[in-house]
Motif scaffolding. Sequence first.
Motif, mmCIF file in Angstrom:
data_model
loop_
_atom_site.group_PDB
_atom_site.id
_atom_site.type_symbol
_atom_site.label_atom_id
_atom_site.label_comp_id
_atom_site.label_asym_id
_atom_site.label_seq_id
_atom_site.Cartn_x
_atom_site.Cartn_y
_atom_site.Cartn_z
ATOM 1 N N PHE A 136 -26.617 -18.011 -15.531
ATOM 2 C CA PHE A 136 -25.684 -19.090 -15.541
ATOM 3 C C PHE A 136 -25.836 -20.001 -16.929
ATOM 4 O O PHE A 136 -26.651 -20.274 -17.253
ATOM 5 C CB PHE A 136 -25.950 -19.889 -14.367
ATOM 6 C CG PHE A 136 -24.967 -21.014 -13.985
ATOM 7 C CD1 PHE A 136 -23.747 -20.650 -13.524
ATOM 8 C CD2 PHE A 136 -25.144 -22.369 -14.532
ATOM 9 C CE1 PHE A 136 -22.866 -21.644 -13.315
ATOM 10 C CE2 PHE A 136 -24.360 -23.337 -14.330
ATOM 11 C CZ PHE A 136 -23.112 -22.961 -13.623
ATOM 12 N N ASN A 137 -24.586 -20.317 -17.117
ATOM 13 C CA ASN A 137 -24.511 -21.109 -18.413
ATOM 14 C C ASN A 137 -24.320 -22.520 -18.123
ATOM 15 O O ASN A 137 -23.317 -23.123 -17.764
ATOM 16 C CB ASN A 137 -23.023 -20.710 -19.099
ATOM 17 C CG ASN A 137 -22.990 -21.428 -20.488
ATOM 18 O OD1 ASN A 137 -23.732 -22.212 -20.812
ATOM 19 N ND2 ASN A 137 -21.529 -21.413 -20.753
ATOM 20 N N ASP A 138 -25.664 -23.157 -18.161
ATOM 21 C CA ASP A 138 -25.934 -24.549 -17.713
ATOM 22 C C ASP A 138 -25.129 -25.384 -18.784
ATOM 23 O O ASP A 138 -24.691 -26.738 -18.101
ATOM 24 C CB ASP A 138 -27.398 -24.912 -17.823
ATOM 25 C CG ASP A 138 -28.243 -24.276 -17.095
ATOM 26 O OD1 ASP A 138 -27.710 -23.903 -16.057
ATOM 27 O OD2 ASP A 138 -29.505 -24.079 -17.311
ATOM 28 N N ASP A 139 -24.601 -24.969 -19.843
ATOM 29 C CA ASP A 139 -23.713 -26.038 -20.745
ATOM 30 C C ASP A 139 -22.370 -26.396 -20.086
ATOM 31 O O ASP A 139 -21.686 -27.379 -20.578
ATOM 32 C CB ASP A 139 -23.309 -25.131 -22.118
ATOM 33 C CG ASP A 139 -24.762 -24.841 -22.738
ATOM 34 O OD1 ASP A 139 -25.937 -25.749 -22.394
ATOM 35 O OD2 ASP A 139 -24.740 -24.163 -23.565
ATOM 36 N N ILE A 140 -21.846 -25.653 -19.068
ATOM 37 C CA ILE A 140 -20.757 -26.177 -18.475
ATOM 38 C C ILE A 140 -20.733 -26.930 -17.127
ATOM 39 O O ILE A 140 -19.858 -27.305 -16.671
ATOM 40 C CB ILE A 140 -19.881 -24.486 -18.072
ATOM 41 C CG1 ILE A 140 -20.441 -23.975 -16.854
ATOM 42 C CG2 ILE A 140 -19.625 -23.773 -19.205
ATOM 43 C CD1 ILE A 140 -19.641 -23.233 -16.180
ATOM 44 N N LEU A 141 -21.919 -27.371 -17.045
ATOM 45 C CA LEU A 141 -22.044 -28.169 -15.715
ATOM 46 C C LEU A 141 -21.283 -29.499 -15.854
ATOM 47 O O LEU A 141 -20.736 -29.817 -14.888
ATOM 48 C CB LEU A 141 -23.690 -28.134 -15.427
ATOM 49 C CG LEU A 141 -24.289 -27.145 -15.054
ATOM 50 C CD1 LEU A 141 -26.047 -27.388 -14.892
ATOM 51 C CD2 LEU A 141 -23.783 -26.792 -13.524
ATOM 52 N N GLU A 142 -21.334 -30.081 -16.995
ATOM 53 C CA GLU A 142 -20.713 -31.408 -17.115
ATOM 54 C C GLU A 142 -19.304 -30.833 -16.970
ATOM 55 O O GLU A 142 -18.577 -31.868 -16.541
ATOM 56 C CB GLU A 142 -21.101 -32.093 -18.582
ATOM 57 C CG GLU A 142 -20.400 -33.357 -18.767
ATOM 58 C CD GLU A 142 -20.815 -34.047 -19.862
ATOM 59 O OE1 GLU A 142 -19.825 -34.923 -20.439
ATOM 60 O OE2 GLU A 142 -21.686 -33.665 -20.365
ATOM 61 N N SER A 143 -18.804 -30.059 -17.732
ATOM 62 C CA SER A 143 -17.033 -29.701 -17.909
ATOM 63 C C SER A 143 -16.735 -29.471 -16.400
ATOM 64 O O SER A 143 -15.542 -30.010 -15.986
ATOM 65 C CB SER A 143 -17.000 -28.433 -18.696
ATOM 66 O OG SER A 143 -17.318 -29.052 -19.939
ATOM 67 N N GLY A 144 -17.612 -28.615 -15.676
ATOM 68 C CA GLY A 144 -17.256 -28.418 -14.445
ATOM 69 C C GLY A 144 -17.124 -29.602 -13.363
ATOM 70 O O GLY A 144 -16.248 -29.649 -12.675
ATOM 71 N N ALA A 145 -18.083 -30.389 -13.597
ATOM 72 C CA ALA A 145 -18.104 -31.725 -12.730
ATOM 73 C C ALA A 145 -17.284 -32.570 -13.061
ATOM 74 O O ALA A 145 -16.291 -33.251 -12.298
ATOM 75 C CB ALA A 145 -19.538 -32.508 -13.080
#
Length: 127
Positions: free
Chosen positions: A106-115
């Motif tokens: 999983f690409n953790d770098d997208i967590l903020e964008s997803g939120a």
Amino acid sequence: MQKLLEERMRVICESICHMHNAECEFIYTHEFSPTVNHEAQKHHAVEAARKVFGPENVDANVLPMMTSEDFGAFLEKIPGCFVFIGNGVEGQGKGFLPLHNSGYDFNDDILESGARFFAELASARLQ
């Protein structure tokens, strides 16, 4: 149509077994519902995505896919929209392999964008 497809699958399985001196018991079950987005919810999701990611980064016309997803059962009860938020990074290994793959990372770098996407979608729908 469903009965015809089921019968063809049974014949194929039995024929393969017959060619290899084996037997089979064919049982067909329909486990998953198709994941079909509701148009109004798709519109809201696309608008939220355009605000968060920019219109040039949103593809609202993704071709249908023959994937199996539990979300289809939810959409039978509650209107909604299944979205992809760009988890895959080609060449970096993160999220690029299919989900449910032993090499998936999983690409953790997208967590903020997803939120941000989900916060925008919820905020817009509450107005």
